[in-house]
Structures are given as structure tokens and as C-alpha cells.
Design a protein around this motif. Structure first.
Motif, PDB file in Angstrom:
ATOM      1  N   THR A  79     -31.656 -58.466   2.203  1.00  0.00           N
ATOM      2  CA  THR A  79     -31.541 -57.449   1.163  1.00  0.00           C
ATOM      3  C   THR A  79     -30.946 -56.184   1.774  1.00  0.00           C
ATOM      4  O   THR A  79     -30.993 -55.983   2.997  1.00  0.00           O
ATOM      5  CB  THR A  79     -32.912 -57.107   0.542  1.00  0.00           C
ATOM      6  N   ALA A  80     -30.409 -55.332   0.919  1.00  0.00           N
ATOM      7  CA  ALA A  80     -29.851 -54.067   1.391  1.00  0.00           C
ATOM      8  C   ALA A  80     -30.925 -53.198   2.031  1.00  0.00           C
ATOM      9  O   ALA A  80     -30.664 -52.493   3.022  1.00  0.00           O
ATOM     10  CB  ALA A  80     -29.189 -53.326   0.224  1.00  0.00           C
ATOM     11  N   ASP A  81     -32.142 -53.281   1.499  1.00  0.00           N
ATOM     12  CA  ASP A  81     -33.251 -52.502   2.069  1.00  0.00           C
ATOM     13  C   ASP A  81     -33.553 -52.932   3.508  1.00  0.00           C
ATOM     14  O   ASP A  81     -33.917 -52.093   4.346  1.00  0.00           O
ATOM     15  CB  ASP A  81     -34.507 -52.653   1.198  1.00  0.00           C
ATOM     16  N   PRO A 162     -24.376 -45.875   1.289  1.00  0.00           N
ATOM     17  CA  PRO A 162     -25.362 -46.902   0.917  1.00  0.00           C
ATOM     18  C   PRO A 162     -24.794 -47.962  -0.036  1.00  0.00           C
ATOM     19  O   PRO A 162     -25.189 -49.128   0.038  1.00  0.00           O
ATOM     20  CB  PRO A 162     -26.466 -46.089   0.237  1.00  0.00           C
ATOM     21  N   GLU A 163     -23.864 -47.544  -0.905  1.00  0.00           N
ATOM     22  CA  GLU A 163     -23.267 -48.508  -1.837  1.00  0.00           C
ATOM     23  C   GLU A 163     -22.531 -49.623  -1.088  1.00  0.00           C
ATOM     24  O   GLU A 163     -22.527 -50.782  -1.509  1.00  0.00           O
ATOM     25  CB  GLU A 163     -22.282 -47.804  -2.789  1.00  0.00           C
ATOM     26  N   TYR A 164     -21.911 -49.252   0.018  1.00  0.00           N
ATOM     27  CA  TYR A 164     -21.186 -50.255   0.798  1.00  0.00           C
ATOM     28  C   TYR A 164     -22.151 -51.242   1.439  1.00  0.00           C
ATOM     29  O   TYR A 164     -21.839 -52.431   1.567  1.00  0.00           O
ATOM     30  CB  TYR A 164     -20.341 -49.580   1.877  1.00  0.00           C
ATOM     31  N   HIS A 166     -24.969 -52.213   0.151  1.00  0.00           N
ATOM     32  CA  HIS A 166     -25.342 -53.133  -0.924  1.00  0.00           C
ATOM     33  C   HIS A 166     -24.244 -54.178  -1.134  1.00  0.00           C
ATOM     34  O   HIS A 166     -24.527 -55.375  -1.282  1.00  0.00           O
ATOM     35  CB  HIS A 166     -25.577 -52.356  -2.228  1.00  0.00           C
ATOM     36  N   THR A 169     -24.215 -56.693   1.716  1.00  0.00           N
ATOM     37  CA  THR A 169     -25.336 -57.631   1.586  1.00  0.00           C
ATOM     38  C   THR A 169     -24.977 -58.776   0.649  1.00  0.00           C
ATOM     39  O   THR A 169     -25.264 -59.945   0.931  1.00  0.00           O
ATOM     40  CB  THR A 169     -26.584 -56.898   1.057  1.00  0.00           C
ATOM     41  N   GLN A 170     -24.341 -58.458  -0.471  1.00  0.00           N
ATOM     42  CA  GLN A 170     -23.930 -59.484  -1.431  1.00  0.00           C
ATOM     43  C   GLN A 170     -22.912 -60.443  -0.819  1.00  0.00           C
ATOM     44  O   GLN A 170     -22.994 -61.659  -1.009  1.00  0.00           O
ATOM     45  CB  GLN A 170     -23.339 -58.823  -2.686  1.00  0.00           C
TER      46      GLN A 170
END
Length: 258
Positions: A79-81, A162-164, A166, A169-170
Motif C-alpha cells: 500500500t502507499a501507506d 505523495p500522489e506519485y 500512490h 504503488t498501483q
């Protein structure tokens, strides 16, 4: 050579697992077990595929695993977290990686290595290859090309938004899904390609039924007045039965309306 190969196999399978995890990854246990159950193969190293975040020391000019701090590692989706939390501990140059399934197999004969290599290529592992060492060791490496490597921080400072993370992660999770599909194909293709020696052995161990014993018993020779054996008569009778059946089928076809 077979005796030497057996010694290599025994030594390799009996020694302790030298990987960080210390055991075979869960997603490829069935693959490793299948290969090691065969007389002509054994695995020397393997990884089911993983997502890792490593932090290299500031004084290091290149990323070397032995000098790196492992901030995060997972053999499954992440996950991104997970990445954000791990990046908070970075003090050097953090690099995010997706490393696909890799497997090294020592083979008894060159034909065995070629079979393993062919199965790997047909299963999507296009970066696979085989080598023959000076000591006669024949190795096949099962490798893929859909890896990923992205720098995320420098000297402990985050380089991306942070968007990058996420988005990254995908991308990594999709690659992990494809990786598992290829492992699944490889396992089933290997099963189909290998001779069914184990199945045949099991069949030989099963006691035959009374019917099969009767069928295997050699026929007693009996001759008629023309000196023909019963087997000859039986063969002629069988042939005549099939001839009469074909004649009836042709006759019935003529009677059918056009």
C-alpha cells in the motif's frame, strides 16, 4: 556424471537457506517442490517476486544490497501507506524496486536444461537463459523483464509528491499480479512438459485387478481341424464383425432421405 549430479543435489538441498527470509516463498513452494521431486533437476535459489524499498549510504556511489538498509520488503501487494512510513526512515538515497520471480535450476543433462528453458520462455519469462560451467554444471535461470526501479529520495529528502507514491504503488501491484499469473502458467506448463514418471511408478505399485490379470495371461494355443490356432480364428472373426458392421452402416446411409 549422474553420480556427481546426485552429490551436488544432495549437498544443495541439505544446506541451510542463505536468503534473508530463510525459507522458500509461499507462492512458489509448489513450483520448487515439483522441480526438486524430479531426479534430473534441483533448485539452487528462488524468489517469488517482491516489492522492496532500500536505502543506500550517502558515501556509496552505487546501490549495493550488502551495504543497503532494507526499509520495506513484501512478497505480496503493498500500500502507499507502507511506502510512506518506510520513506520516513530514509537518511540516504532511497530506491523503490519491484523484482519479479526468479529461479535458478541445476539440470542433469543439456536436454533437461533446454526443456526448462523452453517452458520458461513459453510461460512469459523472456529473460531466461542457460549456462554450462567449466565443472560441467548446467544451470537454467528463469527470469522476467517486467521489473521496476525508481529513486524516491536523496540524502533523506523526498524527491516526489505523495500522489506519485500512490501511482507507483498501483503500478507495482499490477506487476505483482502479472508476476503471479506467469508463475501459475510456468507451473502448469512444466507439469505438462515433464514425463509422468511418478504417475507411472504409482500405477506399477497398484496390484492388478482379477480382470487385468486374466487379460495379461498368455492365451493357450488351441488348433482346429485346419491347423489354425484359436488366436488366428479370433482375429478373423473380429475382422469379419467390423466388415459386416461397416456394410450395414453404408446400407443404412443409402436408405436415408437425401
Amino acid at each position: 556424471m549422474e553420480k556427481k549430479f546426485s552429490q551436488w543435489k544432495k549437498q544443495c538441498l541439505n544446506k541451510l537457506d542463505q536468503s534473508k527470509k530463510g525459507s522458500v516463498d509461499e507462492d512458489i513452494e509448489h513450483v520448487v517442490s515439483l522441480i526438486n521431486s524430479r531426479e534430473e533437476f534441483f533448485t539452487t535459489s528462488s524468489c517469488s517476486g517482491r516489492v522492496i524499498l532500500i536505502d543506500s549510504p550517502l558515501e556509496s556511489s552505487e546501490v549495493q544490497k550488502k551495504n543497503c538498509v532494507w526499509l520495506f520488503v513484501s512478497h505480496h501487494k503493498c500500500t502507499a501507506d507502507d511506502l510512506v512510513s518506510a520513506l520516513a526512515r530514509s537518511s540516504g538515497d532511497a530506491v523503490f524496486k519491484f523484482e519479479p520471480f526468479v529461479l535458478h535450476v541445476q539440470c542433469q543433462q543439456l536436454d533437461d536444461a533446454q526443456l526448462m528453458h523452453s517452458v520458461a520462455i513459453n510461460s512469459g519469462f523472456r529473460n531466461s537463459g542457460l549456462t554450462v560451467g567449466k565443472t560441467g554444471k548446467i544451470m537454467t535461470a528463469v527470469r522476467s523483464t517486467h521489473g521496476l526501479e525508481v529513486p524516491l529520495s536523496q540524502e533523506g529528502k523526498l524527491l516526489v509528491e505523495p500522489e506519485y507514491i500512490h501511482f507507483l504503488t498501483q503500478v507495482a501491484n499490477k506487476k505483482m499480479e502479472e508476476n503471479l499469473r506467469r508463475i501459475h502458467r510456468f507451473y502448469h506448463n512444466l507439469q505438462s512438459a515433464l514425463p509422468e514418471e511418478e504417475v507411472q511408478n504409482k500405477k506399477q505399485q497398484v496390484p492388478p485387478s482379477p480382470i487385468s490379470q486374466e487379460a495379461q495371461r498368455p492365451p493357450q494355443r488351441r488348433e482346429n481341424k485346419n491347423g489354425e490356432s484359436a488366436e488366428v480364428q479370433e482375429g478373423r472373426n473380429t475382422t469379419s464383425v467390423y466388415q459386416r458392421r461397416r456394410k450395414r452402416e453404408k446400407h443404412n446411409e443409402k436408405d436415408l432421405p437425401g
